[in-house]
Design an enzyme around this catalytic site. Structure first.
Site, PDB file in Angstrom:
ATOM      1  N   ASN A   1       0.830  -1.233   0.098  1.00  0.00           N
ATOM      2  CA  ASN A   1      -0.015   0.145  -0.037  1.00  0.00           C
ATOM      3  C   ASN A   1       0.802   1.017  -0.142  1.00  0.00           C
ATOM      4  O   ASN A   1       2.117   1.283   0.415  1.00  0.00           O
ATOM      5  CB  ASN A   1      -1.024  -0.001   1.104  1.00  0.00           C
ATOM      6  CG  ASN A   1      -2.039  -1.169   1.175  1.00  0.00           C
ATOM      7  OD1 ASN A   1      -2.584  -1.261   0.053  1.00  0.00           O
ATOM      8  ND2 ASN A   1      -2.345  -1.703   2.343  1.00  0.00           N
TER       9      ASN A   1
ATOM     10  N   CYS B   1      -5.563  -7.408  -3.334  1.00  0.00           N
ATOM     11  CA  CYS B   1      -5.758  -6.921  -1.943  1.00  0.00           C
ATOM     12  C   CYS B   1      -7.040  -7.873  -1.571  1.00  0.00           C
ATOM     13  O   CYS B   1      -8.005  -8.202  -2.350  1.00  0.00           O
ATOM     14  CB  CYS B   1      -6.206  -5.434  -1.873  1.00  0.00           C
ATOM     15  SG  CYS B   1      -6.953  -5.098  -0.130  1.00  0.00           S
ATOM     16  N   HIS B   2      -7.195  -8.339  -0.355  1.00  0.00           N
ATOM     17  CA  HIS B   2      -8.088  -9.449  -0.039  1.00  0.00           C
ATOM     18  C   HIS B   2      -9.583  -8.729   0.667  1.00  0.00           C
ATOM     19  O   HIS B   2     -10.139  -9.521   1.214  1.00  0.00           O
ATOM     20  CB  HIS B   2      -7.375 -10.511   1.143  1.00  0.00           C
ATOM     21  CG  HIS B   2      -6.913 -10.003   2.377  1.00  0.00           C
ATOM     22  ND1 HIS B   2      -5.510  -9.720   2.183  1.00  0.00           N
ATOM     23  CD2 HIS B   2      -7.254  -9.162   3.378  1.00  0.00           C
ATOM     24  CE1 HIS B   2      -5.290  -9.113   3.438  1.00  0.00           C
ATOM     25  NE2 HIS B   2      -6.214  -8.685   4.035  1.00  0.00           N
TER      26      HIS B   2
ATOM     27  N   HIS C   1      -9.675  -0.482  -1.507  1.00  0.00           N
ATOM     28  CA  HIS C   1     -10.123   0.144  -0.039  1.00  0.00           C
ATOM     29  C   HIS C   1     -11.300   0.905  -0.119  1.00  0.00           C
ATOM     30  O   HIS C   1     -11.871   1.218   1.040  1.00  0.00           O
ATOM     31  CB  HIS C   1      -9.073   0.735   0.790  1.00  0.00           C
ATOM     32  CG  HIS C   1      -7.824  -0.156   1.114  1.00  0.00           C
ATOM     33  ND1 HIS C   1      -6.872   0.215   1.815  1.00  0.00           N
ATOM     34  CD2 HIS C   1      -7.751  -1.445   0.941  1.00  0.00           C
ATOM     35  CE1 HIS C   1      -6.288  -0.665   2.142  1.00  0.00           C
ATOM     36  NE2 HIS C   1      -6.690  -1.685   1.406  1.00  0.00           N
TER      37      HIS C   1
END
Length: 442
Positions: free
Chosen positions: A147, A169-170, A199
């Site tokens: 990130n 990204c999970h 996000h």
């Protein structure tokens, strides 16, 4: 057989999970895995964990470890990037200086002042990594976990347009798992469509055998007053679609919450949360280091049902197994009402040929609006690095919704001055210069 390089393998807890997932695939027998980190001690711990994992699983893979990045990259088919430039100390700086200026953050790794400066100290390493890959493994896929995801992918696209890169990204996976638990539906039986930016993506469709599950979520929220005291539940109730990151993350990307004491209390927002998380990660690493130094058994420590995407990408590259995951990738018309070229998060199909992002179309306008605010900050941070213009650092902070809601313009510029001084040589030299202001001194 496939060759995999881990860059930043000293993030040992994450390295252990990825190795566990990779070793669980029989089809990856014979793989060569190269671990790289600039910290010899952390690399030694990672290598010990890898050796234990290989012994425990009986997997027929070879694992090497080196502090020379080009050696690790040479001939790689996939490069997994998980560097954390500056480590825990830089994270503390990203919180303490803004907090002293009156700015609240929770995670500070994606947007806001923390995200801006994490990006600016990460970009030089990403550029040199891309240059090395162009020379020693030009056909490799770079699978990035580091990130701030959107900033990193958009920057890499600008400086290394031929690089094959996917941001992983999970957050979508775990968001959907959590939602299914709330309403009591098996996760492996639902169909999901999610898109937006990393996000701050949105669950656009969530169905069980064709049945919309949002009414079930509405009923659960209505029946549980405590459930409603979450930032992203509040966002869902007002925007109509559930956001894909935690409430801690989500509170930082909009101007609605962190600037108000009442909202922090109402929605139980843990200001400064990531400093403690980072300290816990450091403590966990130190425990592992001690176990390894004492000749102990560093067993366990992974999620048996984890959904890390890099091992899935690697497995599909080898076997051609089709599967769909979420990726951050340049917007080539994938989301029609977000800027062209911006780093967006969409579903993508995996196979032997690589990663193939899906066209989603237009987001609902109330979702595209906060995404565009988010991407304005990304644009300006990338512009600061590419143009070497320190003014754009300040412009990015001015454009950041949560920062602008809390600080005056002069306070934002003064805070950026302090952050530049604190991070010092971690930033490119042009960005350490005093910004030239139109009309003279500010």
């Amino acid at each position: 057989m496939i060759r995999i390089a881990f860059v930043g393998a000293g993030s040992v807890v994450f390295t252990r999970q990825l190795l566990h997932d990779i070793l669980s695939y029989p089809e990856l027998s014979g793989a060569a895995i190269a671990l790289h980190d600039i910290d010899p001690e952390r690399l030694q711990v990672a290598a010990a964990l890898a050796a234990h994992a290989v012994r425990a699983t009986g997997a027929e893979v070879t694992v090497t470890a080196t502090t020379d990045r080009r050696t690790a990259l040479a001939g790689a088919d996939a490069v997994v990037n998980m560097i954390a430039v500056g480590g825990h100390r830089a994270t503390v700086t990203d919180f303490e200086i803004p907090a002293a200026a009156g700015l609240r953050q929770t995670i500070g790794d994606t947007l806001g002042v923390g995200g801006i400066f994490r990006a600016l100290r990460t970009f030089p390493v990403l550029k040199s990594l891309a240059e090395d890959m162009a020379e020693v493994c030009p056909e490799a896929w770079l699978l990035n976990y580091t990130n701030p995801m959107a900033m990193n992918i958009q920057y890499l696209t600008a400086v290394a347009p031929k690089l094959k890169v996917a941001g992983l990204c999970h957050s979508v996976y775990w968001t959907v798992r959590g939602l299914c638990e709330i309403i009591g539906v098996p996760h492996d039986e639902v169909d999901v469509l999610s898109a937006g930016v990393n996000h701050q993506a949105w669950i656009l469709r969530w169905q069980h055998h064709g049945r919309d599950l949002y009414p079930d979520l509405d009923a659960a929220i209505a029946a549980d007053a405590d459930l409603a005291r979450r930032v992203r539940v509040d966002m869902y109730r007002r925007l109509g679609y559930y956001p894909t990151e935690t409430s801690e993350h989500s509170s930082e990307y909009v101007p609605w919450y962190l600037g108000h004491d009442g909202e922090i209390a109402r929605l139980r927002i843990p200001v400064g949360d990531y400093v403690a998380i980072s300290a816990e990660n450091l403590a966990e690493y130190k425990e592992l280091r001690k176990v390894v130094a004492d000749g102990g058994d560093p067993a366990g420590g992974w999620e048996s049902d984890a959904a890390e995407y890099a091992p899935q990408v690697i497995h599909s590259l080898v076997t051609g197994t089709p599967r769909t995951i979420q990726v951050t990738t340049p917007n080539t018309g994938l989301i029609s009402n977000l800027p062209q070229g911006a780093a967006v998060e969409v579903p993508a199909t995996l196979d032997r040929l690589g990663v193939h992002p899906h066209h989603v179309g237009a987001l609902p306008p109330q979702l595209a609006a906060p995404n565009r605010h988010f991407l304005n900050v990304v644009d300006l941070v990338v512009a600061a690095a590419i143009e070497g213009d320190p003014r754009h650092i300040r412009h990015a902070a001015m454009a950041d919704p949560a920062t602008a809601a809390r600080l005056t313009v002069e306070e934002i510029w003064t805070l950026c001055d302090a952050m530049v001084e604190a991070h010092g040589d971690a930033l490119p030299e042009p960005l350490r210069r005093a910004p030239v202001v139109a009309g003279g001194a500010r």
